[in-house]
Design a protein around this motif. Structure first.
Motif, short mmCIF file in Angstrom:
data_model
loop_
_atom_site.label_atom_id
_atom_site.label_comp_id
_atom_site.label_asym_id
_atom_site.label_seq_id
_atom_site.Cartn_x
_atom_site.Cartn_y
_atom_site.Cartn_z
N ALA A 67 0.87 -1.18 0.00
CA ALA A 67 0.00 0.00 0.00
C ALA A 67 0.90 1.23 0.00
O ALA A 67 1.84 1.31 0.78
N VAL A 68 0.64 2.13 -0.89
CA VAL A 68 1.47 3.32 -1.04
C VAL A 68 0.61 4.56 -0.90
O VAL A 68 -0.44 4.67 -1.53
N GLU A 69 1.02 5.47 -0.04
CA GLU A 69 0.36 6.77 0.08
C GLU A 69 0.95 7.70 -0.97
O GLU A 69 2.14 7.99 -0.94
N LEU A 70 0.15 8.13 -1.91
CA LEU A 70 0.62 9.03 -2.97
C LEU A 70 0.19 10.44 -2.58
O LEU A 70 -0.90 10.88 -2.87
N ASP A 71 1.07 11.14 -1.90
CA ASP A 71 0.73 12.46 -1.39
C ASP A 71 1.29 13.57 -2.26
O ASP A 71 2.03 13.34 -3.21
N HIS A 72 0.94 14.80 -1.92
CA HIS A 72 1.39 15.95 -2.68
C HIS A 72 2.87 16.24 -2.48
O HIS A 72 3.47 16.97 -3.25
N GLU A 73 3.47 15.64 -1.46
CA GLU A 73 4.89 15.85 -1.19
C GLU A 73 5.76 15.19 -2.25
O GLU A 73 6.88 15.58 -2.47
N ASN A 74 5.24 14.13 -2.88
CA ASN A 74 6.01 13.39 -3.87
C ASN A 74 5.16 13.18 -5.13
O ASN A 74 4.70 12.07 -5.40
N PRO A 75 4.94 14.24 -5.91
CA PRO A 75 4.05 14.13 -7.08
C PRO A 75 4.58 13.17 -8.14
O PRO A 75 3.81 12.60 -8.90
N GLY A 76 5.87 12.93 -8.20
CA GLY A 76 6.42 12.01 -9.18
C GLY A 76 6.05 10.56 -8.91
O GLY A 76 6.03 9.74 -9.82
N ALA A 77 5.76 10.22 -7.66
CA ALA A 77 5.43 8.84 -7.30
C ALA A 77 4.15 8.40 -8.01
O ALA A 77 4.07 7.28 -8.51
N ARG A 78 3.17 9.25 -8.06
CA ARG A 78 1.89 8.93 -8.70
C ARG A 78 2.13 8.59 -10.18
O ARG A 78 1.65 7.58 -10.69
N ALA A 79 2.88 9.43 -10.86
CA ALA A 79 3.16 9.21 -12.28
C ALA A 79 3.95 7.92 -12.48
O ALA A 79 3.69 7.16 -13.43
N THR A 80 4.89 7.64 -11.59
CA THR A 80 5.68 6.42 -11.70
C THR A 80 4.81 5.18 -11.55
O THR A 80 4.92 4.23 -12.33
N VAL A 81 3.92 5.19 -10.56
CA VAL A 81 3.02 4.05 -10.35
C VAL A 81 2.14 3.85 -11.58
O VAL A 81 1.99 2.73 -12.09
N LEU A 82 1.56 4.92 -12.10
CA LEU A 82 0.68 4.81 -13.25
C LEU A 82 1.42 4.35 -14.51
O LEU A 82 0.92 3.52 -15.27
N ARG A 83 2.62 4.88 -14.73
CA ARG A 83 3.42 4.44 -15.89
C ARG A 83 3.78 2.96 -15.77
O ARG A 83 3.73 2.22 -16.75
N THR A 84 4.13 2.53 -14.58
CA THR A 84 4.51 1.13 -14.37
C THR A 84 3.32 0.21 -14.64
O THR A 84 3.45 -0.79 -15.33
N LEU A 85 2.15 0.58 -14.11
CA LEU A 85 0.96 -0.23 -14.37
C LEU A 85 0.61 -0.24 -15.85
O LEU A 85 0.26 -1.27 -16.41
N ALA A 86 0.71 0.91 -16.51
CA ALA A 86 0.40 1.00 -17.94
C ALA A 86 1.34 0.11 -18.75
O ALA A 86 0.91 -0.59 -19.68
N SER A 87 2.62 0.10 -18.40
CA SER A 87 3.56 -0.74 -19.15
C SER A 87 3.27 -2.22 -18.93
O SER A 87 3.42 -3.02 -19.84
N GLN A 88 2.82 -2.59 -17.74
CA GLN A 88 2.46 -3.97 -17.48
C GLN A 88 1.21 -4.37 -18.27
O GLN A 88 1.08 -5.50 -18.71
#
Length: 151
Positions: A67-88
């Motif tokens: 479980a990952v908290e995607l907060d405003h402190e780390n906006p790049g994390a959200r994009a990384t998670v979504l890109r990783t899922l999209a590539s899978q």
């Protein structure tokens, strides 16, 4: 690449050399990704032993689900998670996407997230050694509508 590593680590403990061979990557690249997963609390080195003068590192996941908290402190994390899922998803078959928008108060939002977490944990109980690897992802996010108060 890190999601592929996580997928492999779900099934058993792997050495860095085994991961490098399986993923067709250099040990340095695998080491880099494993260190990032370790820093994120997702993977851990479970044993190390000396083999032919070098340290053979074995790795596993820290937990069966993440479980990952995607907060405003780390906006790049959200994009990384979504890109990783999209590539899978690109090479995957039998894809389904479920989206539902509802208006919930603070307490109901927390309950909804807990229900999603419990559902994913229940699904893990259906897992079999010989089944196909299925990736399930659940996202919960909210945005106040104009004029809404934050609760």
């Amino acid at each position: 690449m890190r999601l592929r590593i996580v997928g492999l680590l779900r099934n058993r403990v792997w050495t860095m050399s085994e991961l490098a061979t399986e993923l067709n990557l250099g040990k340095g690249s695998v080491s880099y990704h494993l260190k990032l997963l370790e820093r994120a609390g997702i993977a851990r080195q479970v044993q190390g032993r000396t083999v032919r003068g070098g340290l053979q590192q074995s790795w596993s996941l820290t937990a069966p689900a993440i479980a990952v908290e995607l907060d405003h402190e780390n906006p790049g994390a959200r994009a990384t998670v979504l890109r990783t899922l999209a590539s899978q998803m690109e090479g995957a078959t039998d894809q389904r996407l479920f989206i539902s928008q509802v208006r919930l108060s603070g307490g109901a939002r927390r309950s909804a997230v807990a229900i999603l977490e419990q559902a994913l944990e229940s699904i893990r109980g259906l897992e079999s050694e010989t089944g196909r690897l299925v990736t399930l992802a659940s996202f919960a996010f909210s945005q106040p509508a104009p004029g809404d108060t934050v609760d």
